[in-house]
Design an enzyme around this catalytic site. Structure first.
Site, PDB file in Angstrom:
ATOM      1  N   GLY A  30       0.830  -1.211   0.000  1.00 58.91           N
ATOM      2  CA  GLY A  30       0.000   0.000   0.000  1.00 58.91           C
ATOM      3  C   GLY A  30       0.854   1.246   0.000  1.00 58.91           C
ATOM      4  N   THR A  32       0.928   3.810   2.196  1.00 58.73           N
ATOM      5  CA  THR A  32       1.461   4.329   3.467  1.00 58.73           C
ATOM      6  C   THR A  32       2.714   3.559   3.867  1.00 58.73           C
ATOM      7  OG1 THR A  32      -0.832   4.745   4.076  1.00 58.73           O
ATOM      8  CG2 THR A  32       0.810   5.060   5.794  1.00 58.73           C
ATOM      9  N   ASP A  88      -6.994  -0.108   6.033  1.00 59.34           N
ATOM     10  CA  ASP A  88      -8.078   0.672   5.416  1.00 59.34           C
ATOM     11  C   ASP A  88      -9.009   1.255   6.465  1.00 59.34           C
ATOM     12  OD1 ASP A  88      -7.339   0.109   2.651  1.00 59.34           O
ATOM     13  OD2 ASP A  88      -7.715  -1.947   3.272  1.00 59.34           O
ATOM     14  N   LYS A  98      -8.336  -4.655   6.247  1.00 57.13           N
ATOM     15  CA  LYS A  98      -7.266  -4.488   5.273  1.00 57.13           C
ATOM     16  C   LYS A  98      -7.670  -5.150   3.960  1.00 57.13           C
ATOM     17  CE  LYS A  98      -3.039  -5.295   6.229  1.00 57.13           C
ATOM     18  NZ  LYS A  98      -2.705  -4.206   5.307  1.00 57.13           N
ATOM     19  N   GLY A  99      -6.908  -4.856   2.904  1.00 57.10           N
ATOM     20  CA  GLY A  99      -7.103  -5.600   1.658  1.00 57.10           C
ATOM     21  C   GLY A  99      -7.606  -4.798   0.484  1.00 57.10           C
ATOM     22  N   GLY A 101      -5.806  -3.111  -1.234  1.00 57.14           N
ATOM     23  CA  GLY A 101      -4.759  -3.337  -2.237  1.00 57.14           C
ATOM     24  C   GLY A 101      -4.707  -4.782  -2.714  1.00 57.14           C
ATOM     25  N   GLU A 107      -0.566 -10.581   3.662  1.00 55.96           N
ATOM     26  CA  GLU A 107      -0.394  -9.624   4.759  1.00 55.96           C
ATOM     27  C   GLU A 107      -0.763 -10.261   6.100  1.00 55.96           C
ATOM     28  OE1 GLU A 107      -1.120  -5.365   2.506  1.00 55.96           O
ATOM     29  OE2 GLU A 107      -2.863  -6.453   3.239  1.00 55.96           O
TER      30      GLU A 107
END
Ligand code: 5RP
Length: 230
Positions: A30, A32, A88, A98-99, A101, A107
């Site tokens: 991602g 960040t 996220d 998350k996810g 991306g 991850e």
């Protein structure tokens, strides 16, 4: 650089302070965590820091290589010292979605292999309840797509196949699978939902990271807030 990019970078720089000599570090995916990967590369150049990275996606791998970070694998290092990754959505209990991306499966594996899991995000990612106005990404075996969609509906969700951008058809993950974005609304029983979705045959992983993060750095316009697991 806009305020949000500055906030993301500030959070990432705090996280990289956790990296010590000799560490094997899980490298999340991602925009960040990309700042964190770049900073690890800077520290290798500046301080002669010796570390190895385990990337969670082709994006993280290519970036780590371009930053001069030596890489290794979970086969060589099944236990990592640290994983740094983005999110996220984050709640005050340090649970995550998350996810977005599409890298959620690797991850989660890499986060769970680490002694410490540090998350980096800008403050817009902090929410009262996970899932409000945000789907839970779910990695699915393509063969099982339609049965999983039906089973998610039985659980009260609405699953949409993620479509590619600048590519026709579905997004295909680094593992060769599809991603469903499953709307459940704001979620109270996170661990129950995670287990229920994971038990659907053909579901490979969910983007619910419950009770996994140890520290979250939230970048703000004028600083960084640290949330820590009690
Ligand atoms: C990828 C992820 C990312 O970490 C998450 O989508 C956050 O990305 P960004 O830092 O670009 O907002 O989970 O699968």
């Amino acid at each position: 650089m806009g305020w949000r990019e500055g906030a993301k970078k500030r959070a990432a720089l705090e996280a990289v302070k956790h990296v010590r000599e000799g560490f094997v570090v899980g490298l999340g995916s991602g925009t960040t965590v990309a700042y964190a990967i770049q900073e690890i590369g800077e520290r290798i150049r500046r301080e002669g820091l010796r570390v190895f990275g385990v990337p969670t996606s082709h994006q993280a791998l290519l970036l780590a290589v371009s930053c001069g970070i030596p890489l290794t694998t979970l086969d060589e290092w099944p236990k990592l010292d640290l994983t740094i990754d983005g999110a996220d959505q984050v709640d005050k209990g340090l649970n995550l979605i998350k996810g977005m991306g599409g890298a959620l499966m690797r991850e989660k594996i890499v986060a769970s292999a680490a002694k410490q899991f540090v998350v980096v995000a800008d403050e817009t990612k902090l929410v009262e309840k996970l899932g409000a106005n945000h789907p839970v990404p779910v990695e699915v075996l393509p063969f099982a797509l339609s049965t999983v969609v039906a089973r998610v509906e039985e659980l009260g969700g609405k699953a949409v196949l993620r479509e590619g951008k600048r590519k026709v058809g579905p997004v295909v993950t680094d593992n060769g699978n599809f991603i469903l974005d499953a709307e459940f609304g704001s979620v109270d029983a996170l661990d129950k939902l995670d287990v229920a979705v994971k038990l659907i045959p053909g579901v490979l992983e969910t983007g619910l990271f419950v009770g996994m993060a140890d520290v979250v750095y939230l970048g703000k316009q004028d600083g960084v807030v640290k949330l820590e697991r009690k």
